[in-house]
Design an enzyme around this catalytic site. Structure first.
Site, PDB file in Angstrom:
ATOM      1  N   HIS A 318      -8.715   1.830   2.233  1.00  0.00           N
ATOM      2  CA  HIS A 318      -8.220   0.846   1.523  1.00  0.00           C
ATOM      3  C   HIS A 318      -8.718  -0.447   1.943  1.00  0.00           C
ATOM      4  O   HIS A 318      -9.312  -0.836   3.011  1.00  0.00           O
ATOM      5  CB  HIS A 318      -6.603   0.538   1.989  1.00  0.00           C
ATOM      6  CG  HIS A 318      -5.674  -0.056   1.283  1.00  0.00           C
ATOM      7  ND1 HIS A 318      -5.589  -1.372   1.419  1.00  0.00           N
ATOM      8  CD2 HIS A 318      -4.756   0.047   0.367  1.00  0.00           C
ATOM      9  CE1 HIS A 318      -4.644  -1.989   0.503  1.00  0.00           C
ATOM     10  NE2 HIS A 318      -4.212  -0.964  -0.185  1.00  0.00           N
ATOM     11  N   ASP A 376      -1.600   5.770  -1.936  1.00  0.00           N
ATOM     12  CA  ASP A 376      -1.903   6.339  -3.352  1.00  0.00           C
ATOM     13  C   ASP A 376      -1.921   8.014  -3.255  1.00  0.00           C
ATOM     14  O   ASP A 376      -1.689   8.533  -4.259  1.00  0.00           O
ATOM     15  CB  ASP A 376      -3.020   5.692  -3.877  1.00  0.00           C
ATOM     16  CG  ASP A 376      -2.860   4.175  -4.149  1.00  0.00           C
ATOM     17  OD1 ASP A 376      -1.919   3.843  -4.982  1.00  0.00           O
ATOM     18  OD2 ASP A 376      -3.610   3.565  -3.676  1.00  0.00           O
TER      19      ASP A 376
END
Length: 442
Positions: A318, A376
């Protein structure tokens, strides 16, 4: 050449100041301390004092606003809404309670909670004429294209909540957006598959109602699985806000011009659609499809480790979190619960995902680079197991993020320092030149 240096020192008057030395001139700027996280240097007067702007592509070192809503510490893996850790909210709260928190700064008491949920429930229906808007789109339209248009078009129907200078109208617009976004999302899905629209049911909870509108039909009664409803509620909580990301900054930028809140949320949806932002969980499923079979994972991992191959491991790592994504910690457990409830542990794509997760958590290559599974990755698996098509993933992200967007917009509108956004630039184009007529150009 300019000799630029910055130093910070203690002063009794403003706690700290930063001094910029340029061309022999010293200019001082106040330093503001954050409750948590990075302090900031107020460079509001930089241009007036020096004739210079700062250059910061992507705004990686620039605070565009002051906010009390969300705090992130990417190195420590921390995400908090109004001071509350995200895991506590996801496990102990529900989405509408969190939406209230984001909007108002405090968790509701029992009476406030009841009234807020009732108010949202009574606003879930949309104007009947919006049905014609949906029918104007081709059936094959991406649902995010439909959502961006539908959200912005709400301003054409609800004229009593467009005056941004009246607090009551701002509040009414916030309620309407939070309430109607799941209805619009479910309609976008139903339209794409040729099924009739399902109206909201006032006796259902927020996430339960959303799933009912998504999957029920007029032909028979449909009972929402409580495990799936709770999983959806957690996903919505975890995605509700994430500080000043691209879509939130877009909402604030649009709002700074005085645009109505429905238009601002439409702009946020358009920004969220980008594959580098809200489209990441859709990219996870596409990656799993490309791998095709568990037996192909070793070859895929080999390509990922080869920088020349251009192959990326989607759903891992991320930009903000350099530790484990705290949202992923919650969803990892939720993912296991959903798969067990639905008996889908053996589904091919999900088996690939589970094996990839094992590798990422044990392979030194990924561990050293802190490429942990992110939110995600798990949300994509959960959606897939629920039977939600990948083109709807980002739409669900928009449903969740609406509460954060509108809270950020409301905070900006109430900020006395708010002014229209106007980023500067470093111009490197042509210097002044004379116009040459067409007949003399070579």
């Amino acid at each position: 050449m300019s000799n630029v240096e910055s130093i910070a020192k203690k002063t009794p008057a403003s706690n700290r100041i930063a001094t910029l030395s340029i061309d022999g001139k010293n200019v001082s700027f106040p330093v503001y301390d954050a409750t948590e996280g990075q302090s900031v240097i107020d460079i509001t007067k930089l241009y007036g004092e020096t004739g210079l702007f700062t250059y910061d592509p992507g705004f990686l070192s620039t605070a565009s606003c002051e906010s009390k809503i969300t705090f992130i510490d990417g190195d420590a893996g921390i995400l908090r809404y109004r001071g509350y850790d995200i895991d506590a909210l996801a496990e102990k709260s529900d989405y509408l309670e969190v939406a209230y928190l984001l909007l108002n700064g405090e968790l509701p008491n029992a009476a406030e909670n009841k009234n807020f949920k009732r108010t949202i429930t009574l606003h879930t229906m949309i104007h009947e004429q919006l049905h014609f808007l949906f029918r104007g789109f081709p059936r094959a339209s991406h649902p995010m294209a439909v959502m961006a248009g539908a959200a912005a078009s709400l301003s054409a129907f609800y004229h009593d909540s467009l005056d941004i200078n009246i607090p009551e109208q701002r509040e009414l617009a916030a309620y309407r957006l939070i309430a109607k976004m799941p209805t619009l999302a479910a309609m976008a899905y139903k339209y794409s598959i040729g099924q009739p629209f399902i109206y909201p049911q006032n006796d259902l909870g927020f996430s339960e109602n959303f799933l009912h509108m998504m999957f029920s039909t007029p032909c028979e009664k449909y009972a929402v699985n409580p495990v799936l409803a709770r999983a959806m509620d957690k996903i919505l909580i975890l995605h509700a806000d994430h500080e000043q990301n691209a879509s939130t900054s877009t909402v604030r930028m649009a709002g700074s011009s005085g645009a109505n809140p429905f238009a601002c949320i439409g702009a946020g949806i358009a920004s969220l659609w980008g594959p580098a932002h809200g489209g990441a969980n859709e990219a996870v499923i596409n990656m799993l499809r490309e791998i095709g079979d568990v037996s192909q994972i070793p070859e895929f991992i080999k390509k990922v480790k080869d920088k020349q191959s251009g192959v990326k491991l989607m759903g891992f790592g991320h930009r903000v979190y350099k530790n484990y994504d705290p949202r992923a910690t919650v969803l990892r457990k939720t993912c296991q619960e959903v798969l067990a409830e639905l008996g889908k542990i053996d589904e091919p794509l999900l088996k690939i995902a589970i094996e990839l997760e094992k590798i990422a958590l044990s392979d030194e290559y990924f561990v050293e680079r802190k490429l942990y599974p992110n939110v995600d990755f798990y949300s994509g698996i959960i959606y897939r197991a629920m039977g939600i098509p990948s083109k709807m993933f980002t739409v669900l992200f928009a449903v969740a993020r609406t509460s954060g967007w509108i809270a950020q917009w409301k905070e900006m509108m109430e900020d006395p320092k708010n002014k229209i956004g106007r980023p500067r630039q470093l111009f490197t184009g042509s210097a002044p030149r004379q116009f040459v007529t067409l007949d003399k150009r070579k």
